[in-house]
Design an enzyme around this catalytic site. Structure first.
Site, mmCIF file in Angstrom:
data_model
loop_
_atom_site.group_PDB
_atom_site.id
_atom_site.type_symbol
_atom_site.label_atom_id
_atom_site.label_comp_id
_atom_site.label_asym_id
_atom_site.label_seq_id
_atom_site.Cartn_x
_atom_site.Cartn_y
_atom_site.Cartn_z
ATOM 1 N N HIS A 177 27.358 45.505 26.069
ATOM 2 C CA HIS A 177 27.009 44.867 27.347
ATOM 3 C C HIS A 177 27.932 45.217 28.511
ATOM 4 C CE1 HIS A 177 29.955 41.591 26.482
ATOM 5 N NE2 HIS A 177 29.982 41.471 27.790
ATOM 6 N N ASP A 215 28.317 35.922 26.505
ATOM 7 C CA ASP A 215 29.386 36.577 27.262
ATOM 8 C C ASP A 215 30.211 35.511 27.998
ATOM 9 O OD1 ASP A 215 30.807 38.664 28.624
ATOM 10 O OD2 ASP A 215 29.464 38.412 30.348
ATOM 11 N N HIS A 224 36.232 41.877 22.995
ATOM 12 C CA HIS A 224 35.334 40.970 23.721
ATOM 13 C C HIS A 224 33.849 41.190 23.365
ATOM 14 C CE1 HIS A 224 33.253 38.972 26.992
ATOM 15 N NE2 HIS A 224 32.851 40.137 27.447
ATOM 16 N N GLU A 230 29.134 48.681 33.179
ATOM 17 C CA GLU A 230 29.979 48.130 34.226
ATOM 18 C C GLU A 230 31.420 48.653 34.132
ATOM 19 O OE1 GLU A 230 28.926 46.682 36.696
ATOM 20 O OE2 GLU A 230 30.647 45.716 37.650
ATOM 21 N N ASP A 231 31.951 48.761 32.931
ATOM 22 C CA ASP A 231 33.389 49.011 32.791
ATOM 23 C C ASP A 231 33.780 50.395 32.289
ATOM 24 O OD1 ASP A 231 33.866 46.492 33.707
ATOM 25 O OD2 ASP A 231 34.147 45.596 31.730
ATOM 26 N N ASP A 282 29.538 3.988 20.716
ATOM 27 C CA ASP A 282 28.807 5.016 19.971
ATOM 28 C C ASP A 282 29.348 6.415 20.253
ATOM 29 O OD1 ASP A 282 27.953 4.572 22.486
ATOM 30 O OD2 ASP A 282 25.841 4.902 22.082
HETATM 31 MN MN MN Z 1 31.515 40.721 29.195
#
Ligand code: MN
Length: 715
Positions: free
Chosen positions: A72, A139, A48, A76-77, A260
């Site tokens: 990034h 993201d 990712h 957080e993870d 169009d």
């Molecule tokens: Mn992410």
């Protein structure tokens, strides 16, 4: 998944001076940190951030942004810390990753007001460094591309809706059209799959019917241009399903009518080639009126420049064409990101300054954020602003002011400066005095006429188009209202305290604050003024020893007398925000009146004999002693209403009108309520100075032979 060397090659492809080693270190670090974590798709998690970095290489972003993308999700993870990232990759990158992490944490709720509140913070964070938002957009794009792997349909819907509401328009505002279109289409697929599928099928049929139209039309356009000596590239594409859908919705037309659906781009070398190319095209094919737009001489807010036209082109197909230079094309494709390309070596501050100039909408948003207002209000305005088209107007000195379509001189004034808006009394458009509600059009020169005595009128809100103007008007009315309620509250308290033989001094009133949950004296006065806290309750709180009052107050009698102590004065018909006249009851000076306190709205004035008053008989604390206090040296006009029955004779109406005028009154409205062969009934609204004035007009009317009857309607 992008491999390490592929990613590095891509970056080196547009930025030979990129820090290759740094990217490699980040790649290895993130891979180790994410370890065996998996995505919902079953791919290793690490794929990712790498894909996100890959998206950002399409925007040709600098090494710090690419590295930020790779890292990034590590805070957080994976439990990485800002300090650790700073040690390994430097402060700039650590701060950027920290910014992205904060935005990620803001996303975790779906409730509307929370969403709006988050969005505010989001923009504030973004204003520090635009690259944080670019990473967040990439993201979101990758998460949308892999949205179908998420099991919960509720969650998919929420993410898609949020993308449609916030991220896609933001990408558009930042000028990154490719990402905007893809985000929209991916959301569309989730939110309205049936509509999208039907549309895609129809588009496919359409294409197979017309064969290789896109390529052959592009080639025909190119040959004509080259034959006229213009070096150019022409490419054509079918519009994305969501773009087509939105057009159909907006103009309420079917796919067959919407011819169009092909867009062509003509890319030339120099700016003057753009105009020459348009000339060649329009000489060969008829243009569709109203669709020509020159965004080169007046660029869009987001810095976009191109010439747009629609023509009945080759093979009689309706085609949309954008003509631009290579550099304009880059800005159109990369948006905000393009500005990194041409400013090598520029400092962050210099770049930020350039953003602030080019992306003035961002500055306006931030200004609005700083001034507060409710989050929902803010989200509503922001959304509206994002979708609306623009008009370009000029100050008398020639400064360009960009406004959304539908904007009026009030919006213009607030766009120049909040002070200018607050003191605006009139406007000259192209040298002529025009009403403030006039909708501005492209190229208008607007001169705002100001007066220091002016303050924003609540009526303005009905005809402003910008969030900035609307929140400034609301803010100003809010504070004016608070001040008026405060003054009214003090008068009410004075009356109630005096009736009980006490004095409502500040010191005395302070004693009630705590028990009534008021923070300060101003708040207490405003609460009494707007009727939220009955004055009687304040009195009983401060002097609990006083006997509790019962029954309707007798003091109304005192109103008729000369003693006006403690009675709220009514000085005119336009009392403003805290005191207003009851609808259709037309009380006049010289008549006895009473006020009814309406919680949250202040005081409504009724004539003492108004039948509507019966409704408030039991609610003694809501009754308020009021008295007229109109300056006889400066008579004002008050509205009044008469029902008149007139004989059906030639000239009857003219007779009545001139009589009313003779008595110095204006008829403001005249309605025929009933008409038969002999008589007709009319309702006449007029303006009079006071009750005496009205009575004189009534007896004069009664003296006229054509008038059968004159009465004031029951009110
Ligand atoms: Mn992410």
């Amino acid at each position: 998944m992008l491999r390490q060397y592929e990613l590095v090659d891509r970056v080196l492809g547009y930025d030979p001076r990129a820090d290759e080693a740094l990217i490699n270190r980040a790649y290895v670090y993130a891979m180790k940190k994410h370890g065996s974590q998996m995505r919902a798709s079953g791919d290793p998690y690490f794929s990712h951030p790498i894909e996100v970095a890959g998206i950002l290489t399409d925007l040709k972003l600098d090494t710090a942004t690419i590295v930020t993308a790779i890292l990034h999700d590590t805070i957080e993870d994976t439990g990485a810390t800002v300090g650790e990232l700073a040690d390994l990759f430097g402060f700039e990158i650590a701060n950027l990753v920290d910014g992205v992490t904060k935005l990620t944490r803001l996303e975790l709720t779906s409730e509307r007001s929370k969403q709006a509140e988050n969005f505010r913070k989001f923009l504030l964070a973004m204003s520090n460094d635009i690259r944080v938002l670019l990473v967040k957009l990439a993201d979101r794009l990758h998460n949308m591309r892999t949205l179908h792997f998420i099991k919960s349909s509720e969650k998919r819907q929420r993410i898609a809706q949020e993308t449609m509401d916030i991220y896609a328009p933001l990408a558009g505002r930042m000028g990154i059209q490719e990402i905007r279109e893809e985000l929209e289409d991916l959301s569309f697929k989730e939110l309205n799959p049936e509509a999208r599928e039907t549309l895609v099928n129809r588009l496919n049929e359409f294409n197979s019917e017309s064969g290789d139209t896109v390529e052959s039309i592009a080639e025909e356009l190119r040959l004509k241009l080259v034959a006229s000596g213009i070096k150019c590239e022409v490419d054509g594409r079918q519009k994305r399903p969501y773009s087509v859908w939105r057009k159909m919705e907006r103009r309420a037309i079917s796919l067959e009518q919407l011819s169009d659906i092909f867009g062509f781009r003509v890319i030339v070398e120099e700016v003057d080639d753009c105009y020459r190319a348009i000339g060649v095209l329009h000489m060969n094919w008829p243009m569709v009126p109203g669709r020509f737009k020159d965004y080169i001489s007046t660029p869009k807010n987001n810095g976009y420049r191109s010439i747009h036209t629609t023509m009945i082109g080759p093979k009689r197909k309706r085609v949309e064409i954008q003509v631009r230079t290579r550099k304009m094309h880059e800005v159109a494709e990369l948006g905000i990101a393009a500005h990194w390309l041409y400013k090598e070596g520029a400092s962050l501050a210099e770049r930020s300054e350039e953003f602030a100039g080019t992306f003035s909408w961002l500055r306006q948003l931030i200004e609005m954020l700083e001034h507060g207002g409710s989050p929902e209000e803010f989200l509503e305005h922001t959304k509206l602003q994002m979708f609306s088209d623009q008009v370009f107007c000029f100050t008398p000195k020639g400064t360009l002011i960009t406004l959304p379509r539908g904007a009026t001189p009030i919006d213009f004034a607030y766009a120049v400066h909040t002070e200018v808006g607050d003191s605006c009394v009139g406007a000259k458009i192209n040298g002529r005095h025009m009403p403030l509600r006039t909708v501005l059009t492209n190229g208008d020169e607007v001169e705002i006429i100001r007066s220091q005595a002016q303050r924003p009128s609540p009526a303005w809100e009905a005809f402003v188009a910008t969030g900035k103007a609307r929140s400034a008007i609301r803010r100003s009315i809010r504070s004016a209202k608070e001040a008026e309620f405060g003054r009214l509250g003090r008068q009410i308290l004075k009356g109630v305290f005096e009736a009980a033989g006490r004095e409502a001094t500040d010191v005395v009133l302070q004693r009630a604050l705590h028990a009534l949950h008021q923070d300060d004296l101003e708040e207490l006065l405003a609460s009494v003024g707007d009727g939220t806290i009955p004055a009687q309750q304040v009195l009983e709180t401060v002097f609990p020893e006083l006997p509790v009052k019962k029954g309707r107050k007798k003091s109304i009698k005192a109103v008729a007398g000369d003693d006006h102590g403690g009675v709220v004065r009514i000085t005119g018909a336009g009392q403003g925000l805290a005191i207003r006249m009851a609808a259709n009851s037309f009380p006049l000076p010289g008549e006895r009146i009473v006020g009814i306190i309406t919680p949250g709205q202040g005081v409504v004035i009724y004539p003492i004999d108004a039948p509507a008053l019966e409704e408030f008989d039991g609610e003694t604390t809501r009754w308020l002693d009021v008295a007229w206090d109109v300056d006889p040296d400066h008579p004002q006009l008050f509205p009044a209403r008469l029902n008149v029955t007139v004989r059906n004779e030639v000239g009857a109406l003219g007779h009545i009108a001139s009589l009313v005028a003779d008595y110095g009154s204006n008829i403001t409205n005249l309605t025929m309520t009933q008409r038969d062969t002999d008589f007709f009934d009319m309702q006449i609204d007029l303006e009079v100075r006071d009750f005496k004035h009205l009575t004189r007009i009534m007896s004069a009317l009664n003296g006229v032979s054509v008038v059968a009857q004159v009465i004031r309607p029951r009110r």
